[in-house]
Scaffold this motif. Structure first.
Motif, PDB file in Angstrom:
ATOM      1  N   LEU A   1       3.225   5.515 -11.478  1.00  0.00           N
ATOM      2  CA  LEU A   1       3.946   6.442 -10.602  1.00  0.00           C
ATOM      3  C   LEU A   1       3.721   7.885 -11.041  1.00  0.00           C
ATOM      4  O   LEU A   1       3.586   8.790 -10.209  1.00  0.00           O
TER       5      LEU A   1
ATOM      6  N   HIS B   1       0.604   9.140  -9.689  1.00  0.00           N
ATOM      7  CA  HIS B   1       0.712   9.490  -8.266  1.00  0.00           C
ATOM      8  C   HIS B   1       1.603  10.704  -8.031  1.00  0.00           C
ATOM      9  O   HIS B   1       1.928  11.017  -6.871  1.00  0.00           O
TER      10      HIS B   1
ATOM     11  N   TYR C   1       4.787  11.453  -9.584  1.00  0.00           N
ATOM     12  CA  TYR C   1       6.231  11.338  -9.780  1.00  0.00           C
ATOM     13  C   TYR C   1       6.538  11.505 -11.268  1.00  0.00           C
ATOM     14  O   TYR C   1       6.148  10.651 -12.082  1.00  0.00           O
TER      15      TYR C   1
ATOM     16  N   ALA D   1      11.780   6.853  -7.262  1.00  0.00           N
ATOM     17  CA  ALA D   1      10.346   7.169  -7.174  1.00  0.00           C
ATOM     18  C   ALA D   1       9.596   6.059  -6.460  1.00  0.00           C
ATOM     19  O   ALA D   1       8.683   6.323  -5.653  1.00  0.00           O
ATOM     20  N   VAL D   2       9.961   4.796  -6.731  1.00  0.00           N
ATOM     21  CA  VAL D   2       9.323   3.669  -6.035  1.00  0.00           C
ATOM     22  C   VAL D   2       9.571   3.761  -4.537  1.00  0.00           C
ATOM     23  O   VAL D   2       8.654   3.580  -3.723  1.00  0.00           O
TER      24      VAL D   2
ATOM     25  N   PHE E   1       7.482   6.461  -3.015  1.00  0.00           N
ATOM     26  CA  PHE E   1       6.082   6.024  -2.927  1.00  0.00           C
ATOM     27  C   PHE E   1       5.905   5.057  -1.758  1.00  0.00           C
ATOM     28  O   PHE E   1       4.931   5.157  -0.992  1.00  0.00           O
ATOM     29  N   GLN E   2       6.835   4.114  -1.600  1.00  0.00           N
ATOM     30  CA  GLN E   2       6.740   3.145  -0.504  1.00  0.00           C
ATOM     31  C   GLN E   2       6.826   3.831   0.847  1.00  0.00           C
ATOM     32  O   GLN E   2       6.090   3.482   1.785  1.00  0.00           O
TER      33      GLN E   2
ATOM     34  N   ARG F   1       5.966   6.925   1.525  1.00  0.00           N
ATOM     35  CA  ARG F   1       4.743   7.690   1.739  1.00  0.00           C
ATOM     36  C   ARG F   1       3.592   6.800   2.194  1.00  0.00           C
ATOM     37  O   ARG F   1       2.761   7.217   3.013  1.00  0.00           O
ATOM     38  N   HIS F   2       3.544   5.561   1.684  1.00  0.00           N
ATOM     39  CA  HIS F   2       2.422   4.670   1.993  1.00  0.00           C
ATOM     40  C   HIS F   2       2.773   3.612   3.042  1.00  0.00           C
ATOM     41  O   HIS F   2       2.062   2.603   3.157  1.00  0.00           O
TER      42      HIS F   2
ATOM     43  N   THR G   1       3.554  -3.570  -3.090  1.00  0.00           N
ATOM     44  CA  THR G   1       3.488  -2.240  -3.694  1.00  0.00           C
ATOM     45  C   THR G   1       2.454  -2.137  -4.800  1.00  0.00           C
ATOM     46  O   THR G   1       1.752  -1.114  -4.908  1.00  0.00           O
TER      47      THR G   1
ATOM     48  N   ARG H   1      -1.178  -1.070  -3.924  1.00  0.00           N
ATOM     49  CA  ARG H   1      -1.328   0.323  -3.507  1.00  0.00           C
ATOM     50  C   ARG H   1      -1.105   1.264  -4.682  1.00  0.00           C
ATOM     51  O   ARG H   1      -1.546   2.417  -4.658  1.00  0.00           O
ATOM     52  N   LEU H   2      -0.418   0.785  -5.704  1.00  0.00           N
ATOM     53  CA  LEU H   2      -0.061   1.627  -6.836  1.00  0.00           C
ATOM     54  C   LEU H   2      -1.185   1.718  -7.868  1.00  0.00           C
ATOM     55  O   LEU H   2      -1.443   2.785  -8.425  1.00  0.00           O
TER      56      LEU H   2
END
Length: 357
Positions: free
Chosen positions: A222, A225, A227, A242-243, A246-247, A249-250, A262, A265-266
């Protein structure tokens, strides 16, 4: 069998020799003032593993091999001779490499059968051989051999026809999708991901307990990416937020949990020369797998590549020395119970404690 001084035979199998060495450490360990050695239960608790696993590591008749970090921890806890550590490390690496070769070559040997009518023997062939030339013919035995060969030929022909028919019927369905050269969890050059088909991405969610290397890997990825998180292994409110960001955003399900949707993609592919939190996450995961003790620096060095290639070889992945999606998944799945933590994480934990004091 090789020979030692005094004429005693030494088993050439490194797994057996390592187990014998570890067991000798335990049997000769310095215990309490009364002269007793630690029980396997107490020793297993110190190592962070269960007693059954420890007993397998100390049993020369068992095929389990203690990973390097457990070997080093045993050497320290049992006050073994200093000169034994280098030998134990060599035996450990040789045993793990031998186990990898056995796995890739289908390592299991077929069970031994007794020939019909013959005396029991461990060296008996799996099938009765035909009579030698010039010997009296045995019609019943010949008939059974011919019948068995015919049945095998029929089965192989049927299987081959079924595979060919399936490929013909599906046409282009077996070809990779446009823009993708491998399956989602295959290696960079199309290595089969069959060893991982039985496993799913681990599920991480908010908990008060330390989630160790997996939790730190999540936080470092994270951080890669964008965060700003502390890699302390605790999946708290900040990590969950933060998770979820991120979710969102994607375009993933926004549930604050990290699982099969997740993780893919992470994770990002990293290799020699790369730097940053993702490399640090990779090294931390390698630290707690075989061969273990990978230095966590955030720079993908030659030593990191060698450890990664060893891990890929050990788990049937293509040994590219780069961390692709299949390698990340294997690293997250095959984490061992932590014996200790990398030095960088201790400093992160100290900073976290200071901020909450």
């Amino acid at each position: 069998m090789t020979r030692k001084r005094g004429g005693r035979a030494e088993d050439p199998d490194p797994r057996v020799r390592l187990a014998l060495l570890l067991r000798s450490w335990w049997e000769n360990a310095e215990g309490s003032p009364g002269g007793t050695r630690p029980t396997q239960q107490a020793l297993a608790a110190r190592l962070g593993i269960d007693q059954t696993t420890l007993s397998r590591y100390l049993n020369p008749r068992h095929t389990s091999t203690a990973p390097p970090r457990v070997v080093e921890a045993l050497h320290a806890h049992l006050h073994a001779p200093a000169e034994d550590l280098a030998r134990a490390r060599l035996l450990c690496r040789a045993a793990l490499e031998d186990a990898g070769r056995r796995r890739r070559s289908g390592g299991r040997t077929a069970p031994v059968r007794k020939p019909a009518g013959g005396p029991p023997s461990q060296d008996a062939p799996t099938a009765a051989p035909p009579p030698p030339a010039g010997s009296p013919a045995r019609p019943a035995l010949r008939f059974r051999l011919v019948l068995a060969a015919a049945l095998v030929a029929v089965v192989l022909a049927f299987a081959g026809g079924a595979v060919a028919g399936k490929r013909f019927a599906t046409g282009q369905a077996t070809a990779p999708a446009a823009g993708r050269t491998t399956a989602p969890d295959a290696g960079e050059h199309g290595a089969p991901a069959s060893p991982l088909l039985a496993y799913d991405w681990p599920l991480l969610k908010k908990r008060d307990e330390d989630q160790f290397a997996r939790g730190r890997a999540l936080q470092l990825l994270l951080r890669q990416h964008g965060y700003p998180l502390r890699a302390d292994g605790i999946f708290g409110n900040r990590t969950r937020d933060a998770v979820m960001a991120f979710q969102l955003r994607h375009h993933l399900p926004v549930d604050g949990k990290v699982g099969r949707d997740t993780w893919p993609r992470l994770v990002i592919e990293v290799g020699p020369g790369d730097k940053g939190p993702a490399v640090q996450a990779l090294q931390d995961l390698l630290y707690h797998t075989e061969p273990g003790r990978t230095e966590v620096t955030g720079e993908f060095t030659t030593a990191t590549m060698k450890d990664l290639r060893f891990f890929q070889c050990r788990h049937g992945l293509e040994t590219t020395g780069r961390a692709d999606r299949a390698t990340w998944k294997a690293l997250l799945v095959f984490q061992r119970p932590p014996v200790d933590t990398p030095s960088y994480q201790k400093s992160e934990r100290s900073a976290a404690a200071a901020s909450h004091s």
